[in-house]
Design a protein around this motif. Structure first.
Motif, PDB file in Angstrom:
ATOM      1  N   UNK A 166      -2.252  -0.341  -5.804  1.00 10.97           N
ATOM      2  CA  UNK A 166      -2.037  -0.563  -4.375  1.00 10.97           C
ATOM      3  C   UNK A 166      -1.079   0.437  -3.727  1.00 10.97           C
ATOM      4  N   UNK A 167      -0.541   1.367  -4.495  1.00  9.07           N
ATOM      5  CA  UNK A 167       0.356   2.336  -3.903  1.00  9.07           C
ATOM      6  C   UNK A 167       1.823   1.966  -4.044  1.00  9.07           C
ATOM      7  N   UNK A 168       2.661   2.707  -3.353  1.00  3.58           N
ATOM      8  CA  UNK A 168       4.117   2.612  -3.528  1.00  3.58           C
ATOM      9  C   UNK A 168       4.663   1.215  -3.237  1.00  3.58           C
ATOM     10  N   UNK A 169       4.078   0.533  -2.271  1.00  7.65           N
ATOM     11  CA  UNK A 169       4.601  -0.783  -1.879  1.00  7.65           C
ATOM     12  C   UNK A 169       3.735  -1.900  -2.441  1.00  7.65           C
ATOM     13  N   UNK A 170       3.342  -1.769  -3.697  1.00  5.46           N
ATOM     14  CA  UNK A 170       2.425  -2.707  -4.333  1.00  5.46           C
ATOM     15  C   UNK A 170       2.926  -4.155  -4.241  1.00  5.46           C
ATOM     16  N   UNK A 187       8.769   2.068 -12.121  1.00 12.36           N
ATOM     17  CA  UNK A 187       8.772   0.697 -12.620  1.00 12.36           C
ATOM     18  C   UNK A 187       9.357   0.637 -14.026  1.00 12.36           C
ATOM     19  N   UNK A 188      10.146  -0.387 -14.288  1.00 10.18           N
ATOM     20  CA  UNK A 188      10.744  -0.557 -15.611  1.00 10.18           C
ATOM     21  C   UNK A 188       9.680  -0.813 -16.669  1.00 10.18           C
ATOM     22  N   UNK A 189       8.598  -1.451 -16.275  1.00  4.21           N
ATOM     23  CA  UNK A 189       7.458  -1.657 -17.166  1.00  4.21           C
ATOM     24  C   UNK A 189       6.198  -1.531 -16.334  1.00  4.21           C
ATOM     25  N   UNK A 190       5.104  -1.084 -16.929  1.00  2.00           N
ATOM     26  CA  UNK A 190       3.866  -0.911 -16.169  1.00  2.00           C
ATOM     27  C   UNK A 190       2.813  -1.943 -16.574  1.00  2.00           C
ATOM     28  N   UNK A 244       1.627   2.578  -7.740  1.00  4.28           N
ATOM     29  CA  UNK A 244       2.155   1.241  -7.995  1.00  4.28           C
ATOM     30  C   UNK A 244       3.138   1.259  -9.150  1.00  4.28           C
ATOM     31  N   UNK A 245       2.980   2.239 -10.053  1.00 11.29           N
ATOM     32  CA  UNK A 245       3.846   2.350 -11.232  1.00 11.29           C
ATOM     33  C   UNK A 245       4.958   3.371 -11.050  1.00 11.29           C
ATOM     34  N   UNK A 246       4.700   4.425 -10.287  1.00 13.06           N
ATOM     35  CA  UNK A 246       5.678   5.526 -10.181  1.00 13.06           C
ATOM     36  C   UNK A 246       5.392   6.363  -8.946  1.00 13.06           C
ATOM     37  N   UNK A 247       6.446   6.790  -8.289  1.00 12.54           N
ATOM     38  CA  UNK A 247       6.316   7.684  -7.147  1.00 12.54           C
ATOM     39  C   UNK A 247       7.380   8.754  -7.251  1.00 12.54           C
ATOM     40  N   UNK A 248       6.963  10.022  -7.115  1.00 13.59           N
ATOM     41  CA  UNK A 248       7.890  11.128  -7.337  1.00 13.59           C
ATOM     42  C   UNK A 248       7.874  12.083  -6.149  1.00 13.59           C
TER      43      UNK A 248
END
Length: 402
Positions: free
Chosen positions: A161-165, A273-276, A287-291
Motif C-alpha cells: 500500500x505504499x509508505x502510509x500502509x 519496518x522493524x519486521x516485514x 510498505x516495508x521501506x522508504x529511502x
C-alpha cells in the motif's frame, strides 16, 4: 466469498508486479486498490521516472512484462558523480558487452503496462477502485470485507500500500522514520546536446541534483532536491526562470534547455519496518521501506521484494504448504531483511555525508570519490550494487523461472 492464494492490498507498481509473478507460476491473487485506475494512469498523476536496474529488468522480462516495454526505455550506459561542478568525481562505465547500469522508464508507462498485463492474466482478479473495511488474520486464514460488502479470503495477505500502509499500522509493526526536510522537484527537460545515455548525480550543499537520460537523446528527467521551505516557490517559477536555474546547476554541458511539461514536488523521508512479516502477513515495497532517491534504488528494492516473495510462495505451494505458514514467511523475512537494511543505511548515510556544508567537507568528499575512481574492484562492486546483482538473488532477478 471469492477465494485466492493471496490477497494483495495495493495495486501500484510493486503490488501488480507481485501478482503477475505469482500468476506466471500458477498462483492466484486478488488485488485490491482504492485508487481509480483511470486517474492513476493519467499524465498529471505522476511525473516520476525510474531507473529500472538490470536485475529488475530481467524479472520484468521473465514475467512477460518486458516484451511490452521493449524499445521504450532509455539505457543508462554511464553514471558520472561529482561534488558540484568541481573536476574529478566518479565515472561508472560498464565493461564492453555488460548490461546497462539501468533503463529509464516513466512510472506512468510502467504502471500502464503492468495494469494491462494483470488485467489479461487468468489468475488475477483486480478490484479497483475498492477498499478494505475490515481485515481479519488468524489461524484459519485471511478474510477481507470490502466497503461494498464483498468478501474475499486467502491464506496470506500481502501489503503493498505504499509508505502510509494502513495494514502495517494496524499490525502495530514498529517503524524507524524521519523526514529529511527536503522535497524532490521532478520534471522533464529537453536540451541542445545529446545526453549519450549518461546519467549525472551532482551533489550541492542544498541537496543532490540528478539528470537522468530519457528517449530521445535530447530529453532528460530532472530530480532536484531542495529544502522544504523553498520547494513551493521553485515549483511556481516561470518556465524561463526555472530553466535558467537548472541550466546553471548543469554547468551548461547539455547546452540550452527547455522545460517539457509540468513540475511535481515530493517530500523526502526515510522509514524502515522493524519486521516485514506478521501473522499471515508480508510487507513489500514502500510498505516495508522508504529511502531517499539519492541512489535511485527505491522501486528496485520493491521489485526485489516481489521476486523474493514470489519464489518463497511458489516453492512453498509446490511442497503443499499453507502459504501463510510462519516458516515460509520467516524465509522471506530473512532473505530480504539484510539487503533492505544495507541499502537503507547506505542511502541515509550518503544523504547525511553530502549534506555537510563547508569547504573542508567538500574536499574530503572529493578525496573519497578520487579513491573510489582509482580502485577498480571497488567501483565494480558499486556498479553491481546499482544493478541489484549482489547477494542471494531470487531466480526471477536472474531472468529464470521459479
Amino acid at each position: 466469498m471469492d477465494r485466492a492464494d493471496v490477497i494483495i492490498l495495493g495495486g501500484g507498481l510493486v503490488g501488480l508486479t507481485t501478482a503477475i509473478a505469482l500468476d506466471r507460476h500458477g498462483l492466484s491473487s486478488i488485488v485490491i486498490d482504492p485508487a481509480d485506475p483511470e486517474l492513476t494512469l493519467a499524465p498529471a498523476h505522476d511525473g516520476r521516472a525510474t531507473a529500472v536496474s538490470s536485475s529488475s529488468w530481467r524479472m520484468l522480462e521473465a514475467i512477460g512484462v518486458g516484451a511490452k516495454l521493449e524499445g521504450e526505455g532509455c539505457p543508462i550506459r554511464s553514471i558520472r558523480v561529482s561534488e558540484g561542478l568541481e573536476p574529478g568525481g566518479i565515472v561508472f562505465d560498464p565493461e564492453e558487452g555488460d548490461d546497462a547500469l539501468g533503463t529509464m522508464f516513466e512510472n506512468r508507462r510502467l504502471r500502464q503496462v503492468l495494469r494491462e498485463t494483470a488485467a489479461e492474466a487468468k489468475n488475477i482478479q483486480l478490484l479497483m477502485p475498492a477498499s478494505a473495511a475490515d481485515v481479519v488474520r488468524d489461524g484459519n486464514g485471511v478474510r477481507v470485507a470490502l466497503h461494498d460488502s464483498r468478501l474475499v479470503s486467502a491464506p496470506l495477505l500481502i501489503a503493498a500500500e505504499g509508505r502510509n500502509s494502513p495494514t502495517r499500522e494496524a499490525a502495530a509493526i514498529p517503524m524507524a522514520r524521519w523526514s529529511y526536510d527536503h522535497h524532490a522537484i521532478v520534471l522533464t527537460i529537453t536540451h541542445e546536446y545529446d545526453h549519450e545515455n549518461v546519467a549525472y548525480e551532482i551533489f550541492y550543499p542544498s541537496g543532490p541534483f540528478a539528470i537522468l537520460p530519457m528517449l530521445p537523446g535530447t530529453r532528460s528527467a530532472i530530480v532536484w532536491s531542495v529544502s522544504a521551505a523553498d520547494a513551493a516557490a521553485i515549483v511556481d517559477l516561470p518556465d524561463r526562470a526555472i530553466a535558467a536555474e537548472i541550466e546553471k546547476r548543469m554547468g551548461g554541458f547539455l547546452g540550452k534547455i527547455q522545460i517539457a511539461g509540468r513540475r511535481w514536488s515530493y517530500p523526502l523521508g526515510f522509514h524502515h519496518a522493524a519486521t516485514i512479516t506478521g501473522q499471515r502477513l508480508a510487507l513489500v515495497g514502500d510498505a516495508a521501506h522508504g529511502i531517499h532517491p539519492i541512489a535511485g534504488q527505491g522501486l528496485n528494492l520493491g521489485f526485489r521484494d516481489a521476486a523474493a516473495i514470489a519464489q518463497v510462495l511458489v516453492e512453498g505451494a509446490r511442497l503443499g504448504l499453507d502459504l501463510g505458514d510462519a516458516q515460509l514467511l520467516s524465509r522471506y523475512e530473512q532473505w530480504r531483511s539484510l539487503d533492505t537494511f544495507m541499502v537503507a543505511a547506505a542511502t541515509d548515510g550518503l544523504t547525511r555525508i553530502y549534506g555537510v556544508p563547508g569547504r573542508a567537507a567538500s574536499a574530503i568528499r572529493r578525496f573519497g570519490m578520487g579513491i573510489v575512481q582509482r580502485i577498480g574492484p571497488l567501483r565494480a562492486q558499486l556498479m553491481a550494487e546499482a544493478r541489484g546483482e549482489t547477494g542471494d538473488m531470487p531466480l526471477l532477478l536472474r531472468g529464470l523461472p521459479i
